[in-house]
Every structure is written in C-alpha cells, then in structure tokens.
Design a protein around this motif. Structure first.
Motif, PDB file in Angstrom:
ATOM      1  N   GLN A   1       0.945  -1.104   0.111  1.00 62.24           N
ATOM      2  CA  GLN A   1       0.003  -0.180  -0.021  1.00 62.24           C
ATOM      3  C   GLN A   1       0.883   1.332  -0.036  1.00 62.24           C
ATOM      4  OE1 GLN A   1      -3.566  -0.114  -0.188  1.00 62.24           O
ATOM      5  NE2 GLN A   1      -2.972  -2.169  -0.925  1.00 62.24           N
ATOM      6  N   PRO A   2       0.310   2.196  -0.699  1.00 63.70           N
ATOM      7  CA  PRO A   2       0.880   3.679  -0.824  1.00 63.70           C
ATOM      8  C   PRO A   2       1.310   4.126   0.677  1.00 63.70           C
ATOM      9  CG  PRO A   2      -0.428   3.633  -2.208  1.00 63.70           C
ATOM     10  CD  PRO A   2      -0.780   2.288  -1.608  1.00 63.70           C
ATOM     11  N   GLU A   3       2.556   4.583   1.057  1.00 62.27           N
ATOM     12  CA  GLU A   3       2.962   5.140   2.397  1.00 62.27           C
ATOM     13  C   GLU A   3       2.811   4.177   3.405  1.00 62.27           C
ATOM     14  OE1 GLU A   3       1.691   9.141   3.140  1.00 62.27           O
ATOM     15  OE2 GLU A   3       2.521  10.142   1.096  1.00 62.27           O
ATOM     16  N   SER A   4       3.252   2.975   3.147  1.00 60.52           N
ATOM     17  CA  SER A   4       3.160   1.907   4.199  1.00 60.52           C
ATOM     18  C   SER A   4       4.399   1.319   4.571  1.00 60.52           C
ATOM     19  CB  SER A   4       2.193   0.587   3.726  1.00 60.52           C
ATOM     20  OG  SER A   4       2.999   0.062   2.525  1.00 60.52           O
TER      21      SER A   4
ATOM     22  N   LYS B   1       6.601   5.829   3.565  1.00 64.78           N
ATOM     23  CA  LYS B   1       5.990   6.821   4.522  1.00 64.78           C
ATOM     24  C   LYS B   1       6.807   8.151   4.257  1.00 64.78           C
ATOM     25  CE  LYS B   1       4.779   3.597   7.904  1.00 64.78           C
ATOM     26  NZ  LYS B   1       5.098   3.005   9.293  1.00 64.78           N
ATOM     27  N   PRO B   2       6.319   9.290   4.432  1.00 63.63           N
ATOM     28  CA  PRO B   2       7.108  10.528   4.515  1.00 63.63           C
ATOM     29  C   PRO B   2       8.264  10.411   5.521  1.00 63.63           C
ATOM     30  CG  PRO B   2       4.880  11.161   4.697  1.00 63.63           C
ATOM     31  CD  PRO B   2       4.966   9.718   4.739  1.00 63.63           C
ATOM     32  N   GLN B   3       9.477  10.788   4.970  1.00 61.53           N
ATOM     33  CA  GLN B   3      10.738  10.396   5.530  1.00 61.53           C
ATOM     34  C   GLN B   3      11.186   9.075   5.500  1.00 61.53           C
ATOM     35  OE1 GLN B   3      12.699  13.077   7.331  1.00 61.53           O
ATOM     36  NE2 GLN B   3      11.236  14.218   5.873  1.00 61.53           N
TER      37      GLN B   3
ATOM     38  N   CYS C   1      27.195   2.373  -0.566  1.00 61.83           N
ATOM     39  CA  CYS C   1      25.519   2.556  -0.125  1.00 61.83           C
ATOM     40  C   CYS C   1      25.236   4.032  -0.491  1.00 61.83           C
ATOM     41  CB  CYS C   1      25.531   2.156   1.125  1.00 61.83           C
ATOM     42  SG  CYS C   1      24.931   0.287   1.432  1.00 61.83           S
ATOM     43  N   ILE C   2      24.095   4.280  -1.034  1.00 61.48           N
ATOM     44  CA  ILE C   2      23.474   5.369  -1.117  1.00 61.48           C
ATOM     45  C   ILE C   2      22.023   5.597  -0.457  1.00 61.48           C
ATOM     46  CG2 ILE C   2      23.059   7.382  -2.868  1.00 61.48           C
ATOM     47  CD1 ILE C   2      24.416   5.806  -4.999  1.00 61.48           C
ATOM     48  N   LEU C   3      21.853   6.491   0.236  1.00 60.27           N
ATOM     49  CA  LEU C   3      20.807   6.830   1.206  1.00 60.27           C
ATOM     50  C   LEU C   3      19.918   7.695   0.512  1.00 60.27           C
ATOM     51  CD1 LEU C   3      22.636   4.988   2.876  1.00 60.27           C
ATOM     52  CD2 LEU C   3      21.446   6.072   4.845  1.00 60.27           C
ATOM     53  N   PHE C   4      18.517   7.748   0.069  1.00 57.34           N
ATOM     54  CA  PHE C   4      17.728   8.589  -0.374  1.00 57.34           C
ATOM     55  C   PHE C   4      16.428   8.532   0.544  1.00 57.34           C
ATOM     56  CE2 PHE C   4      19.786   6.413  -3.827  1.00 57.34           C
ATOM     57  CZ  PHE C   4      19.885   7.580  -4.825  1.00 57.34           C
ATOM     58  N   ARG C   5      16.104   9.807   0.958  1.00 57.71           N
ATOM     59  CA  ARG C   5      14.947  10.089   1.830  1.00 57.71           C
ATOM     60  C   ARG C   5      13.893  10.624   1.230  1.00 57.71           C
ATOM     61  NH1 ARG C   5      14.878   8.352   7.172  1.00 57.71           N
ATOM     62  NH2 ARG C   5      17.159   9.177   7.439  1.00 57.71           N
ATOM     63  N   LYS C   6      12.674  10.056   1.501  1.00 53.37           N
ATOM     64  CA  LYS C   6      11.362  10.589   0.958  1.00 53.37           C
ATOM     65  C   LYS C   6      11.110  11.955   1.729  1.00 53.37           C
ATOM     66  CE  LYS C   6       6.685   9.831  -0.024  1.00 53.37           C
ATOM     67  NZ  LYS C   6       5.539   8.727  -0.087  1.00 53.37           N
ATOM     68  N   GLU C   7      10.953  13.066   1.221  1.00 52.17           N
ATOM     69  CA  GLU C   7      10.480  14.457   1.503  1.00 52.17           C
ATOM     70  C   GLU C   7       9.248  14.317   2.405  1.00 52.17           C
ATOM     71  OE1 GLU C   7      11.064  17.011  -1.797  1.00 52.17           O
ATOM     72  OE2 GLU C   7      12.966  17.049  -1.826  1.00 52.17           O
ATOM     73  N   SER C   8       9.314  15.136   3.449  1.00 45.78           N
ATOM     74  CA  SER C   8       8.028  15.245   4.300  1.00 45.78           C
ATOM     75  C   SER C   8       7.015  16.091   3.615  1.00 45.78           C
ATOM     76  CB  SER C   8       8.449  15.357   5.727  1.00 45.78           C
ATOM     77  OG  SER C   8       7.276  15.918   6.458  1.00 45.78           O
ATOM     78  N   LEU C   9       5.912  16.110   3.841  1.00 49.06           N
ATOM     79  CA  LEU C   9       4.973  17.044   3.293  1.00 49.06           C
ATOM     80  C   LEU C   9       5.043  18.470   4.066  1.00 49.06           C
ATOM     81  CD1 LEU C   9       1.889  14.702   2.189  1.00 49.06           C
ATOM     82  CD2 LEU C   9       3.632  15.607   0.915  1.00 49.06           C
ATOM     83  N   VAL C  10       5.174  18.374   5.115  1.00 49.88           N
ATOM     84  CA  VAL C  10       5.546  19.311   6.081  1.00 49.88           C
ATOM     85  C   VAL C  10       6.667  20.320   6.110  1.00 49.88           C
ATOM     86  CG1 VAL C  10       5.549  20.147   8.731  1.00 49.88           C
ATOM     87  CG2 VAL C  10       4.456  18.071   8.017  1.00 49.88           C
TER      88      VAL C  10
END
Length: 206
Positions: free
Chosen positions: A97-100, A130-132, A197-206
């Motif tokens: 599921q999205p953002e799970s 999820k965000p972050q 290793c490359i770390l990518f973070r999902k941006e938060s909506l806040v």
C-alpha cells in the motif's frame, strides 16, 4: 538454497549501514526489491527484529531460494517472497500500500538490469514509502562521469557487452531521478570492494 559469495561478503557491511540509519526502537516495515538468493534478508531479519521484511524477486529460481532460507531459519519477521518486476508500476508490487513502508532496500540490481527497472524502483519507492522513509541502494556506481578503479571499469565494460541496457549508473543521475520523484540523496557511504551504499530520503509534506 542458492549461495552467492558476494552476498556472503557484503551482508555484514550493509547491515552496519542499516543499523546506523534505521530506527530500532519501534516496529518497521521494509521491502527488499530484488532479494537475490535470500541470504541478505534472513541475515538482516535476524539482526533487526523490529523490522518486518518483505522479500521480492523477478527470477523464479531466486524466489525458490528465498523461500528455502525462510523455511530453514523460521523467522517470523520475514514474509513469503513475492514476484516483483521493478520496471512495472507499484500497483503490481504484491499489493503493497502507498505510504506503508519505512524502508526500501535494493542491493546489486541497478547496474545489472534495464534502465526501466531503476526508474521503476525510484517511482515505486516514492509512492510506497512513508514521509521521511528511506530508500537504500547498494552496488558499484560512476561518479560525475568517471568509474574507478580499473576493476570497476572492466566490470562496466563486461556488463555492457552482455546487455547494452546494463552498466554502472552515475550517482548524479540517480540523485536527479530521486528529486523527480520527491526523494533526496541524503548520504553516500563508501563500502568494501569499491561499492557504495546510497541513502535517499522521502521528503516530508510538512
């Protein structure tokens, strides 16, 4: 059970990166895209018990190997492996599921698969995290158009000889691909055997 010597060598260094960057205080959900033999996921699951792992593979022989490792280790925090084609939209990724997800992990796939798989990986991770949340990739890469050392140059040449769609991807390209999908490159960790290793973070909506 299949056994890859490279997976045996790199599983502990990759685990060290996960320990340093993943929360161990609360339950988390992780998807490993392209789990290979299954050696990685059972190793990580034994060490990081707070994470429920979803292994996945495109190759049917590898799916059978992952299930054999699951049966052998009897880990209750590793789900049955799912068939996953990273070039396909996330709707075909086993019902995730999205953002799970808190973590998407991808080891040694980007350089040995068509570009559509790399693009699909970032698109899918962007939706499902999820965000972050964190996307972690591992493997050899080009840096600003250059490949070093010579062993990686030779490896890149051999990959492209086998399949013109394969080959080491440039970190700057992956960073721009991440940005297009709402992720940002947070950190690069140098690893043994000229990998990263490359770390990518999902941006938060806040």
């Amino acid at each position: 059970m299949l056994n890859a010597a490279a997976a045996e060598r790199n599983k502990e260094p990759i685990l060290a990166v996960l320990r340093d960057h993943v929360n161990t205080d609360r339950p988390l959900l992780a998807l490993e895209v392209s789990s290979g033999t299954g050696q990685h996921v059972v190793h990580f699951a034994q060490a990081l018990r707070n994470i429920t792992w979803q292994p996945s593979e495109y190759d049917r022989h590898s799916l059978a190997s992952i299930e054999a490792y699951r049966a052998h280790h009897k880990l209750n925090n590793v789900k049955p492996a799912i068939h996953l084609d990273a070039s396909q939209p996330h709707q075909y990724w086993g019902g995730t599921q999205p953002e799970s997800l808190d973590l998407v992990l991808n080891i040694n796939m980007i350089h040995i698969s068509p570009m559509a798989c790399t693009e699909g990986l970032f698109k899918g991770a962007a939706v499902l995290l999820k965000p972050q949340g964190l996307l972690v990739t591992y493997g050899p890469y080009a840096v600003n158009g250059h490949i070093t050392p010579q062993s990686n140059v030779d490896f890149d040449f051999s990959l492209r000889q086998r399949n013109p769609e394969w080959g080491l991807k440039d970190i700057s390209f992956l960073s721009s691909l991440a940005q297009k999908n709402g992720l940002f490159m947070e950190k690069i960790v140098d690893m043994p055997a000229n990998n990263k290793c490359i770390l990518f973070r999902k941006e938060s909506l806040v």
